[in-house]
Design a protein around this motif. Structure first.
Motif, PDB file in Angstrom:
ATOM      1  N   ARG A 145       0.835  -1.202   0.000  1.00  0.00           N
ATOM      2  CA  ARG A 145       0.000   0.000   0.000  1.00  0.00           C
ATOM      3  C   ARG A 145       0.870   1.253   0.000  1.00  0.00           C
ATOM      4  O   ARG A 145       1.981   1.264   0.521  1.00  0.00           O
ATOM      5  N   ASP A 177       0.241   4.142   1.499  1.00  0.00           N
ATOM      6  CA  ASP A 177      -0.037   5.064   2.601  1.00  0.00           C
ATOM      7  C   ASP A 177       1.226   5.785   3.050  1.00  0.00           C
ATOM      8  O   ASP A 177       2.308   5.188   3.146  1.00  0.00           O
ATOM      9  N   LYS A 216      -3.770   7.983   1.826  1.00  0.00           N
ATOM     10  CA  LYS A 216      -4.095   6.574   2.008  1.00  0.00           C
ATOM     11  C   LYS A 216      -4.642   6.019   0.701  1.00  0.00           C
ATOM     12  O   LYS A 216      -5.493   6.633   0.067  1.00  0.00           O
ATOM     13  N   LEU A 255      -2.848   5.862  10.195  1.00  0.00           N
ATOM     14  CA  LEU A 255      -2.081   5.028   9.269  1.00  0.00           C
ATOM     15  C   LEU A 255      -2.093   3.565   9.694  1.00  0.00           C
ATOM     16  O   LEU A 255      -2.020   2.670   8.848  1.00  0.00           O
ATOM     17  N   GLY A 279      -4.476   0.906   8.141  1.00  0.00           N
ATOM     18  CA  GLY A 279      -4.199   0.246   6.870  1.00  0.00           C
ATOM     19  C   GLY A 279      -3.365  -1.006   7.000  1.00  0.00           C
ATOM     20  O   GLY A 279      -3.052  -1.652   5.993  1.00  0.00           O
ATOM     21  N   ILE A 314     -10.244   3.714   5.875  1.00  0.00           N
ATOM     22  CA  ILE A 314      -9.635   2.646   5.101  1.00  0.00           C
ATOM     23  C   ILE A 314     -10.229   2.657   3.700  1.00  0.00           C
ATOM     24  O   ILE A 314     -11.403   2.340   3.547  1.00  0.00           O
TER      25      ILE A 314
END
Length: 417
Positions: free
Chosen positions: A197, A199, A212, A323, A326, A416
């Motif tokens: 991801r 993020d 995100k 954060l 995630g 999310i």
């Protein structure tokens, strides 16, 4: 049918040499920079615009050959630099899963500006900007003014003033059409399909922007850029020709406007003043805001939520918890999420108090307990002096406030993607 000029018996003439080609130059440049941001804008440049010399010297440097370098000396910038579509430096970006640590560019700068527009605790999306009807109606004013003044000069048989106004209309219209023919698009990054991801954090002096989403989405902001595609003409010869036409317009008008009648000179100057007013209107438009709206459209209008926190400590804690949402706790890669390192990036103070604070906050972020404990404990306080203990208690209070803000944010928005 012709009529006699109402100023035939006046003995003086206007000295236009001081303003010809230079008057309104900055406004004309700023107006030309909007030609790619509004759909249809390139068709609306048919008016006798001032500042032809300044515009010619600026855009002529785009053309790349020895011939054009002779007419327009200087460095050859990119179209994006000339039109203000690149060049702004963005903040530092920290990727919490990928380990990315880079300085960002123009698109991240626009993202920060978008975040600053939002009011606290408001959930918003992007909006689309196109050429609005009132912009087209405003463009009709200088065009109509140039046509009217040129026809008026023809009625009084001042063919020199008539020709000079027509020359300005043609050179400005052709230049706007050719320069505006470029296609503006976003050059986005295509990361590996196996990338984690995306993020991460955009770090500024007083604020933090949390991004995100998938790596592709985040990298589009942190590594992408605006590109102006001018077609197959990589040397920009067409722009060079238009710049040469504008330069010729400046010289011809400089030499021959004083030879027109006083009435013709008044008509000529009137057309310039109206065009200058329209260019000033275009200059007042917020080009960066338009670019930001176009970026948001290309990203499918991602939502934004903004929260105001009192200090950097509470900001850092709230960001860490957001954060952490995630993190896929079922995967071993969850070890890549390191809250202590994130806190060090946001608050690099290297003291015993801050080190203890970071260790405790990181422990609470990773804790699976539903109730987080930010109160002082003997393990934290044992080796600290009295003043340090009081400071740590205060900082832990800030941390608890940041966690409470995170809890509020969970109920107000989807954290999310």
């Amino acid at each position: 049918m012709f009529i006699n000029s109402p100023l035939d018996n006046v003995s003086f003439t206007l000295d236009t040499s001081g303003v010809m080609g230079f008057f309104g130059g900055e406004e004309a440049l700023s107006a030309m920079s909007t030609v790619h941001l509004y759909r249809g804008r390139r068709w609306l440049g048919w008016y006798n615009s001032p500042g032809s010399y300044v515009v010619a010297k600026k855009f002529g440097q785009l053309a790349r050959s020895r011939l054009w370098d002779g007419f327009f000396p200087g460095l050859n910038p990119t179209p994006e630099e000339v039109f203000g579509l690149d060049g702004k430096e963005g903040p530092r970006f920290i990727g919490v899963f990928s380990g990315t640590d880079i300085m960002t560019g123009h698109l991240a700068y626009l993202t920060v500006q978008k975040a600053k527009e939002i009011k606290e605790k408001i959930h918003l999306g992007g909006r689309v900007t196109t050429m609005k009807i009132y912009h087209a109606l405003c463009a009709a004013i200088p065009i109509a003014s140039s046509v009217a003044t040129s026809l008026t000069c023809a009625l009084v048989r001042d063919w020199l003033a008539f020709g000079l106004i027509i020359l300005g209309m043609v050179s400005s219209g052709l230049s706007c059409f050719v320069i505006g023919s470029g296609k503006l698009h976003f050059q986005l990054v295509e990361p590996s399909s196996f990338a984690p991801r995306g993020d991460g954090l955009l770090l500024m002096h007083n604020d933090i922007v949390i991004l995100k989403g998938a790596e592709k989405e985040v990298a589009s902001i942190t590594k992408g850029k605006l590109v102006l595609d001018m077609g197959n003409d990589k040397k920009y010869n067409a722009i060079g020709i238009c710049s040469l036409l504008l330069l010729s317009q400046f010289l011809i008008q400089l030499l021959f406007v004083p030879r027109a009648t006083l009435f013709g000179q008044v008509m000529f100057m009137s057309s310039l003043v109206v065009s200058w007013a329209y260019n000033s209107f275009l200059s007042s438009l917020e080009n960066e805001k338009i670019q930001t709206d176009l970026l948001w459209k290309s990203l499918d209008k991602p939502p934004i939520t903004k929260f105001a926190l009192p200090n950097r400590g509470s900001q850092a804690v709230c960001a860490c918890f957001i954060l952490h949402t995630g993190v896929d706790m079922s995967k071993r890669s969850r070890a890549n999420f390191k809250p202590k390192k994130i806190l060090e990036c946001m608050i690099p103070n290297d003291t015993r108090v801050w080190e203890s604070w970071r260790q405790h906050v990181a422990k609470q972020v990773l804790s699976e307990e539903k109730i987080k404990n930010f109160g002082p404990c003997k393990e934290l306080m044992g080796d600290l002096e009295d003043e340090e203990q009081h400071l740590l208690k205060q900082l832990l209070g800030d941390a608890e406030y940041g966690y409470r803000c995170y809890q509020m944010s969970v109920g107000s928005c989807d954290l999310i993607p």
